[in-house]
Design a protein around this motif. Structure first.
Motif, mmCIF file in Angstrom:
data_model
loop_
_atom_site.group_PDB
_atom_site.id
_atom_site.type_symbol
_atom_site.label_atom_id
_atom_site.label_comp_id
_atom_site.label_asym_id
_atom_site.label_seq_id
_atom_site.Cartn_x
_atom_site.Cartn_y
_atom_site.Cartn_z
ATOM 1 N N VAL A 155 -4.557 -0.680 7.299
ATOM 2 C CA VAL A 155 -3.355 -0.479 6.892
ATOM 3 C C VAL A 155 -2.913 -0.297 5.583
ATOM 4 C CG1 VAL A 155 -1.033 -1.803 6.949
ATOM 5 C CG2 VAL A 155 -2.589 -1.881 8.950
ATOM 6 N N ALA A 156 -3.857 -1.226 4.646
ATOM 7 C CA ALA A 156 -3.687 -1.080 3.131
ATOM 8 C C ALA A 156 -4.004 0.410 2.602
ATOM 9 C CB ALA A 156 -4.693 -1.963 2.522
ATOM 10 N N LEU A 157 -5.088 0.990 3.214
ATOM 11 C CA LEU A 157 -5.501 2.298 2.699
ATOM 12 C C LEU A 157 -4.534 3.422 3.005
ATOM 13 C CD1 LEU A 157 -9.454 2.153 3.692
ATOM 14 C CD2 LEU A 157 -8.378 2.313 1.539
ATOM 15 N N ILE A 207 -2.113 -5.678 -5.733
ATOM 16 C CA ILE A 207 -2.970 -6.238 -4.662
ATOM 17 C C ILE A 207 -2.750 -5.926 -3.412
ATOM 18 C CG2 ILE A 207 -3.904 -8.771 -3.888
ATOM 19 C CD1 ILE A 207 -2.731 -9.743 -6.376
ATOM 20 N N THR A 208 -3.576 -5.110 -2.645
ATOM 21 C CA THR A 208 -3.521 -4.579 -1.424
ATOM 22 C C THR A 208 -4.826 -4.368 -0.887
ATOM 23 O OG1 THR A 208 -2.477 -2.947 0.125
ATOM 24 C CG2 THR A 208 -3.380 -2.061 -1.919
ATOM 25 N N GLY A 209 -5.055 -4.767 0.485
ATOM 26 C CA GLY A 209 -6.236 -4.522 1.143
ATOM 27 C C GLY A 209 -7.241 -5.731 0.998
ATOM 28 N N SER A 210 -6.488 -6.714 0.417
ATOM 29 C CA SER A 210 -7.500 -7.873 0.012
ATOM 30 C C SER A 210 -7.621 -8.957 0.974
ATOM 31 C CB SER A 210 -6.873 -8.581 -1.322
ATOM 32 O OG SER A 210 -7.199 -7.762 -2.445
ATOM 33 N N SER A 211 -8.746 -9.705 1.139
ATOM 34 C CA SER A 211 -8.734 -10.781 1.930
ATOM 35 C C SER A 211 -8.891 -12.207 0.980
ATOM 36 C CB SER A 211 -10.125 -10.678 2.899
ATOM 37 O OG SER A 211 -10.312 -9.558 3.404
#
Length: 270
Positions: A179-181, A256-260
């Protein structure tokens, strides 16, 4: 060299957050944190319509926001569709989506009931896919959105007897990344928070059982449970996760996106 113009600051007041599983624990604490900032709420959880309406009214009165409640069955895709449609119709759009609802069952793989597997995957993973899919249209239209999935340290590492839970939490991290991508150019971020031990009534019940079985005090049993996995010998308060969610909604976190993102007392640092 001419300096670039900073992006216009986003005001969170007046935006709408939908939080699944927000009648207790992490979800309820997060609802209070967001409401304190003037963010409108779509609450959800295991309450009757009457109890939920009363809770929403309490939020509306205390924080002077708009708040509604739905007790949609997250195992039913049609129920989720109605839930999201009704929320968007009532609130205009869903700007912040927090997929928090989850269930747990512990048992070894060879005897793990199929019904428990199906329920955990449906509520902990598949429901998040549906809510994200249905929220994205409005977020893209507004060129702004925050998707925050409450994963777990068990989305990063495994533990025995948690086959379905670990599978679902690993899955939601993969979902978050995709979703982030796909949404990076639309002003939408997607992140997964991965808590370790969180101080909730469910955990306290587990500690009480350990204390009884091993004839220890509650505090001794609590310390034993925590430090078996986590170097930091204390549990996190649900409100701390709500505060982190608020940060992820802010302009300061727009990259900050696509981060765990672990909040695990160094559990996964080992």
């Amino acid at each position: 060299m001419q300096e670039s113009t900073p992006p216009e600051k986003t005001t969170l007041k007046g935006k709408t957050a939908l939080i699944t599983g927000s009648t207790s624990g992490i979800g309820l604490a997060s609802a209070h944190i967001l409401a304190e900032q003037g963010i409108n709420l779509v609450l959800h959880g295991l309450m009757s319509d009457e109890e939920g309406a009363s809770l929403a009214q309490e939020f509306s009165k205390q924080y002077r926001i708009n708040a509604i409640f739905d007790n949609a069955n997250l195992m039913d895709s049609d129920a989720i569709s109605h839930f999201m449609e009704n929320a968007i119709k009532a609130m205009g759009s869903i700007d912040i989506l927090i997929n928090n609802a989850g269930i747990q069952h512990t048992e070894s793989v060879d005897t793990f009931p199929e019904s428990k597997w199906n329920a955990i995957i449906a509520i902990n993973l598949t429901a998040a896919f549906h809510t994200i899919q249905l929220a994205l249209g409005g977020m893209k239209q507004n060129s702004w959105g925050r998707i925050i999935n409450i994963a777990s340290v068990h989305g990063l590492v495994a533990s025995k007897n948690k086959v379905a839970y670990c599978a679902a939490k690993h899955g939601i991290i993969g979902l978050t990344k995709v979703v982030a991508l796909e949404c990076a150019e639309h002003g939408i971020t997607a992140n997964a928070i991965c808590p370790g031990w969180v101080d909730t009534p469910l955990i306290n019940d587990q500690i009480t059982d350990i204390a009884r079985e091993e004839k220890r005090s509650f505090e001794q049993a609590k310390y034993q449970l925590i430090t078996a996995k986590q170097p930091l010998p204390e549990m996190m308060a649900p409100r701390q996760i709500g505060e982190f969610i608020l940060f992820l909604c802010s302009d300061s976190a727009r990259s900050i996106t696509g981060s765990s993102l672990p909040m695990d007392g160094a559990w996964t640092a080992q």
